[in-house]
Design a protein around this motif. Sequence first.
Motif, mmCIF file in Angstrom:
data_model
loop_
_atom_site.group_PDB
_atom_site.id
_atom_site.type_symbol
_atom_site.label_atom_id
_atom_site.label_comp_id
_atom_site.label_asym_id
_atom_site.label_seq_id
_atom_site.Cartn_x
_atom_site.Cartn_y
_atom_site.Cartn_z
ATOM 1 N N PHE A 1 22.992 -57.835 19.341
ATOM 2 C CA PHE A 1 24.290 -58.495 19.439
ATOM 3 C C PHE A 1 25.418 -57.468 19.416
ATOM 4 O O PHE A 1 26.413 -57.620 20.131
ATOM 5 N N CYS A 2 25.292 -56.432 18.596
ATOM 6 C CA CYS A 2 26.335 -55.403 18.518
ATOM 7 C C CYS A 2 26.493 -54.672 19.850
ATOM 8 O O CYS A 2 27.611 -54.376 20.274
ATOM 9 N N VAL A 3 25.389 -54.365 20.510
ATOM 10 C CA VAL A 3 25.467 -53.688 21.810
ATOM 11 C C VAL A 3 26.252 -54.535 22.807
ATOM 12 O O VAL A 3 27.149 -54.049 23.512
ATOM 13 N N VAL A 4 25.918 -55.819 22.859
ATOM 14 C CA VAL A 4 26.614 -56.711 23.789
ATOM 15 C C VAL A 4 28.090 -56.809 23.435
ATOM 16 O O VAL A 4 28.979 -56.740 24.313
ATOM 17 N N LEU A 5 28.392 -56.966 22.143
ATOM 18 C CA LEU A 5 29.786 -57.115 21.728
ATOM 19 C C LEU A 5 30.599 -55.853 21.978
ATOM 20 O O LEU A 5 31.767 -55.919 22.378
ATOM 21 N N VAL A 6 29.997 -54.681 21.770
ATOM 22 C CA VAL A 6 30.713 -53.436 22.016
ATOM 23 C C VAL A 6 30.966 -53.245 23.505
ATOM 24 O O VAL A 6 32.045 -52.804 23.920
ATOM 25 N N LEU A 7 29.985 -53.586 24.338
ATOM 26 C CA LEU A 7 30.203 -53.483 25.777
ATOM 27 C C LEU A 7 31.299 -54.440 26.233
ATOM 28 O O LEU A 7 32.082 -54.108 27.134
ATOM 29 N N LEU A 8 31.374 -55.615 25.619
ATOM 30 C CA LEU A 8 32.441 -56.545 25.971
ATOM 31 C C LEU A 8 33.792 -56.076 25.429
ATOM 32 O O LEU A 8 34.807 -56.109 26.137
ATOM 33 N N GLY A 9 33.813 -55.637 24.165
ATOM 34 C CA GLY A 9 35.079 -55.262 23.534
ATOM 35 C C GLY A 9 35.657 -53.978 24.070
ATOM 36 O O GLY A 9 36.792 -53.938 24.550
ATOM 37 N N GLY B 1 34.356 -52.305 26.660
ATOM 38 C CA GLY B 1 34.290 -52.341 28.117
ATOM 39 C C GLY B 1 35.472 -53.042 28.747
ATOM 40 O O GLY B 1 35.930 -52.660 29.832
ATOM 41 N N SER B 2 36.008 -54.055 28.088
ATOM 42 C CA SER B 2 37.199 -54.719 28.634
ATOM 43 C C SER B 2 38.406 -53.787 28.600
ATOM 44 O O SER B 2 39.250 -53.825 29.505
ATOM 45 N N LYS B 3 38.497 -52.944 27.587
ATOM 46 C CA LYS B 3 39.601 -51.976 27.531
ATOM 47 C C LYS B 3 39.409 -50.858 28.544
ATOM 48 O O LYS B 3 40.379 -50.347 29.121
ATOM 49 N N ALA B 4 38.150 -50.455 28.774
ATOM 50 C CA ALA B 4 37.881 -49.377 29.719
ATOM 51 C C ALA B 4 37.981 -49.836 31.162
ATOM 52 O O ALA B 4 38.313 -49.040 32.048
ATOM 53 N N TYR C 1 35.311 -43.589 23.775
ATOM 54 C CA TYR C 1 35.020 -43.088 22.426
ATOM 55 C C TYR C 1 34.440 -44.198 21.552
ATOM 56 O O TYR C 1 33.492 -43.969 20.783
ATOM 57 N N ALA C 2 34.995 -45.399 21.643
ATOM 58 C CA ALA C 2 34.478 -46.512 20.839
ATOM 59 C C ALA C 2 33.023 -46.803 21.183
ATOM 60 O O ALA C 2 32.198 -47.057 20.296
ATOM 61 N N MET C 3 32.691 -46.772 22.481
ATOM 62 C CA MET C 3 31.292 -46.988 22.882
ATOM 63 C C MET C 3 30.378 -45.922 22.277
ATOM 64 O O MET C 3 29.313 -46.228 21.721
ATOM 65 N N PHE D 1 25.977 -44.484 19.753
ATOM 66 C CA PHE D 1 25.261 -43.244 19.466
ATOM 67 C C PHE D 1 25.248 -42.885 17.984
ATOM 68 O O PHE D 1 24.409 -42.101 17.552
ATOM 69 N N ASP D 2 26.187 -43.422 17.219
ATOM 70 C CA ASP D 2 26.363 -42.970 15.838
ATOM 71 C C ASP D 2 26.070 -44.067 14.835
ATOM 72 O O ASP D 2 25.171 -43.931 13.986
ATOM 73 N N LEU D 3 26.796 -45.176 14.900
ATOM 74 C CA LEU D 3 26.724 -46.173 13.845
ATOM 75 C C LEU D 3 25.488 -47.062 13.920
ATOM 76 O O LEU D 3 25.010 -47.557 12.895
ATOM 77 N N LEU D 4 24.950 -47.282 15.128
ATOM 78 C CA LEU D 4 23.818 -48.190 15.272
ATOM 79 C C LEU D 4 22.469 -47.541 14.991
ATOM 80 O O LEU D 4 21.449 -48.219 14.995
#
Length: 674
Positions: free
Chosen positions: A208-216, A218-221, A255-257, A262-265
Amino acid sequence: MGFVVSAIAFLFVMAATGVAARRLPSVPTIVYGGSAAACAIVVLWAAATLAGGGGVAEGWVLPIGLPWIGTHLRADALSAFFLLIVNFGGITASLFGWGYERAHRDSHAGPVLPLFPLFLAAMNMVLIADDAFAFLVSWEFMSLASWLLVLSTHREEGTPRAARLYLIMASFGTACLLLAFGLLATAHGDYSFDAIRAQAPSVSAAAFCVVLVLLGAGSKAGLVPLHVWLPLAHSAAPSHVSALMSGVMTKVAVYAMIRVLFDLLGEPAWWWGGVMLGFGALTAVMGVLYALMQEDVKRLLAYSTVENIGAIVIALGLALVFKASHTPVIAALALTAGLLHVANHSLFKSLLFFTAGAVLTATGSRDLGRLGGLIHRMPTTAVLALIGSAAISALPPLNGFVGEWLLFQAILNGPALPEWSLKIEIAVVGAALALATALAGACFVRFYGIAFLGRPRSRAAGEAAEVGAGMRLGMAVPAALCVALGVLPTPLIRLFEPAVRLMVEAGPFDDRAYQPWFWLAPTSAIGNSYNGLIMLAVIALLSVLLVLVIHRRASDRVRLSIPWGCGFDGPDPAAVTQYTASSFGQPIRRAFGSTVFRARDEVEMPEPGDTRPARLTVRWTDPAWALLFTPVGVAVDRLAERANRLQFMTIRRYLTLMFLALVVLLVMVAVTQR
């Protein structure tokens, strides 16, 4: 670390100065000069930190924020690299912005001056945040500051719509990141990054975190299909702000991705990279196709950012795949390619937005159909725009070529993976990236040829003059680095090597101690190597030989003839009969437009004897609107209409709803505590 915090505080002082002294004639010089100085301090600190091996000073904990954890601040090697990128972009944008505001003194200097340093401060705050609360507050602060900067041109047509859509997408992205950090914090509720690293999430929570990070993020990028706000907002802002949003703010999203995936997960799964590869390939190809359809210069450049973000996401996906497959050297090569493209894109995209601002200042237009012939009237801008166009087209020996070359070296290592599905996907992604790169070359041949070559297509283009020294200096600095990093990329790669080692626990080169500083030869590049100095020498030699052959073989006789003017007999028929932006892109539009963009050509042909001109109208739509955002908008409108009835209920029904909501919350708490 103290230098970074002090620079952020100084940027807030510059913002206050922009408000308090906004009527003083010297306030643009003070604000932009102070912003450039603050960014320069951070650039020097970040470069020194990376050059020293990425050593991290002890983190700071401030007694503000959430009561039980405070606000954590820290800058590791990854943060230092992105601080370098963000603040170098801030320096060049400040230089260009100073000249741009002097040329546009009566338009939007008032609202931009205090918001410009706030935007820079917010991006820096995101990069040094070391807990989820500080990260999200800084992220939202960055979004709001950039939204207000977009609104600084609110009198222009289309700006209010662009700002509204940007605010909606920014809120959506923040909500996704909030949910992702909530999952990472688990039931312990400790939002510091150290605590998140210490407790690995479950497989389902990580997914779920991977999907949410790509959405969050990714929308900014600007990942497709979440990109729809980007061309509208980036083109509506003032040009130096557009350069920051497109060349720098999108890198904060990258950077957020990297920070989360790469780091927190923790240890990644192979499918994370597979998903990123798919989205990256789709984004790269669709972004450049969108750009080829545009006649607005700034919108073209904004869509080109979508394409480059796709290439960066492909590199990150490759790095995750190879890291999950326990091949850290190739993962380091892919991540190196991604970070190098981050630096390169921040340079040539800022340069191109600066040139677009210079053209807008000189001609009052950003429509390709009203430009042309500017190489004779704006020679310095034309040369710098040529460097940026060649760099973004990945032509050697400029910096765009090196990043693309390293990325293809990582793609060629795809057969080393154990999963056949990934081998096939990487081959398809490599073909898509090659297509996107070729189309990018066509896109910027179109941009440069229509805008700077040929004859002027309007009186404003024919009467244009070169811009001031401040704007030219702001363009010259990134242009010089596009050349320098293309010829000598190794020093920069070794500078951010600590960040690569931190994320994948390996260095990009096993034999870096035995390679000269001017030779790029990673051991994982299947025997390939790159030498920018040799490439530059060969290109220069061939160019000189070509000029000599042309002058030796060409005839010097003057031939006089009446050119065919396609029926136009005006004073300058060549200006009317030359290629337009639409005609240049017509073959590509015909090849892709009918299926990808639902393009329609409408021809209005008068009857014989009718003296009215024939007209060609091209209509196309972004499929993201038709397939995603329009249905969602209709559903939201219907839901809002039904929810509006809640304000007309009786008190008993309100109390019943409150009771039911309390019961649902108690059930949810009971389930989560098991």
